[in-house]
Design a protein around this motif. Structure first.
Motif, PDB file in Angstrom:
ATOM      1  N   HIS A   1       3.358   8.037   1.416  1.00  0.00           N
ATOM      2  CA  HIS A   1       3.097   9.161   0.517  1.00  0.00           C
ATOM      3  C   HIS A   1       4.406   9.912   0.230  1.00  0.00           C
ATOM      4  O   HIS A   1       4.499  10.642  -0.741  1.00  0.00           O
TER       5      HIS A   1
ATOM      6  N   GLU B   1      -6.001   1.838  -4.799  1.00  0.00           N
ATOM      7  CA  GLU B   1      -6.722   1.985  -3.533  1.00  0.00           C
ATOM      8  C   GLU B   1      -8.024   2.723  -3.850  1.00  0.00           C
ATOM      9  O   GLU B   1      -8.028   3.934  -4.084  1.00  0.00           O
TER      10      GLU B   1
ATOM     11  N   HIS C   1      -4.766   6.400  -4.850  1.00  0.00           N
ATOM     12  CA  HIS C   1      -6.192   6.653  -4.601  1.00  0.00           C
ATOM     13  C   HIS C   1      -6.936   6.721  -5.925  1.00  0.00           C
ATOM     14  O   HIS C   1      -6.500   7.425  -6.840  1.00  0.00           O
TER      15      HIS C   1
ATOM     16  N   HIS D   1       1.662   5.250  -2.315  1.00  0.00           N
ATOM     17  CA  HIS D   1       1.126   6.270  -3.229  1.00  0.00           C
ATOM     18  C   HIS D   1       2.229   6.987  -3.994  1.00  0.00           C
ATOM     19  O   HIS D   1       3.341   7.151  -3.490  1.00  0.00           O
TER      20      HIS D   1
ATOM     21  N   HIS E   1       0.859  -1.195   0.000  1.00  0.00           N
ATOM     22  CA  HIS E   1       0.000   0.000   0.000  1.00  0.00           C
ATOM     23  C   HIS E   1       0.891   1.240   0.000  1.00  0.00           C
ATOM     24  O   HIS E   1       1.419   1.636   1.034  1.00  0.00           O
TER      25      HIS E   1
ATOM     26  N   ASP F   1       1.415   2.663   3.673  1.00  0.00           N
ATOM     27  CA  ASP F   1       0.586   3.745   3.123  1.00  0.00           C
ATOM     28  C   ASP F   1       1.485   4.949   2.828  1.00  0.00           C
ATOM     29  O   ASP F   1       1.127   6.089   3.098  1.00  0.00           O
TER      30      ASP F   1
HETATM   31 ZN   LIG Z   1      -3.522   4.875   1.108  1.00  0.00          ZN
END
Ligand SMILES: [Zn+2]
Ligand SMILES: [Zn+2]
Length: 240
Positions: free
Chosen positions: A197, A92, A59, A29, A27, A195
């Protein structure tokens, strides 16, 4: 995955090395949503910090799903011969109306996403109530940061073998202790992701282990959580 990571080392040594030390993160981005890096740089940084596998899961909703996935699939195909880690294009599905979640999960797979995550009911965002259930029923691979997930949904995740995420991400991680305790109580499978970023969000496997311990998970359960991510990769690679 092992051949590319370990090159000429013996198979047994390679597998032990991968298992003990290398991070799997399903996961993350990129600039295709609200991340800071393009796919090549994200993968290079993951490789440098000691990953064996990464999924790129930006996303998505109905506006951008068919823009992003083909671009990421292309980047992954291009870099594949030249990087030492497994890179999986993903998605996602984020803040979708419940009724649209099944078709978005299906569309993501049709477009080439190998790992489909649905953005779960984190306690720090107004995610629609019912998203956890819709995601599990739609057959997502991972339900990210599921917040105060219900017993019914824990049992459904167990039945459908949808991985519930323990997260390294600030904010979402506030519910890690609850997710860990209840998933273990009801036998639902867990995974741990960053997650990410930003470049600084990527973590080593040792940090992942510490986050799992800090969520209250006993030492003797931790390897099985890493094993769940590895099994999911094996499963999605077999799908093709
Ligand atoms: Zn995420
Ligand atoms: Zn984000």
């Amino acid at each position: 995955m092992s051949n590319r990571v370990c090159g000429g080392l013996s198979f047994t040594f390679c597998m032990v090395f991968l298992y003990l030390f290398m991070m799997i993160d399903l996961h993350t981005h990129t600039v295709f949503s609200d991340g800071e890096l393009i796919p090549f740089e994200l993968v290079r940084r993951a490789e440098a910090i000691g990953y064996s596998a990464i999924a790129i899961t930006d996303h998505m909703d109905a506006s951008n799903i068919d823009l992003i996935i083909p671009r990421v699939v292309k980047a992954v195909q291009k870099m594949k011969p030249f990087v030492s880690i497994e890179v999986l294009p993903g998605a996602e599905i984020t803040h979708a109306p419940l009724q649209l979640i099944p078709e978005l999960v299906k569309e993501a797979r049709n477009l080439g996403a190998k790992i489909v995550v649905v953005h779960g009911e984190t306690i720090v965002e107004p995610v629609l109530k019912g998203t956890n259930k819709a995601a599990i029923e739609a057959g997502a691979d991972i339900l990210s940061h599921p917040g105060l997930i219900s017993i019914e949904d824990l049992l459904l995740a167990k039945e459908k073998n949808v991985l519930l995420e323990i997260t390294a991400r600030k904010g979402h991680s506030l519910a890690n202790g609850y997710v860990a305790k209840e998933a273990i109580r009801f036998g639902a499978p867990l995974c741990i992701n960053t997650d990410s970023h930003s470049p600084s969000d990527l973590i080593t496997k040792d940090t992942a282990r510490q986050i799992l311990l800090a969520a209250g998970i006993e030492e003797n359960r931790i390897d099985s959580i890493f094993e769940n991510a590895k099994s999911l990769i094996d499963k999605v690679l077999r799908r093709n």
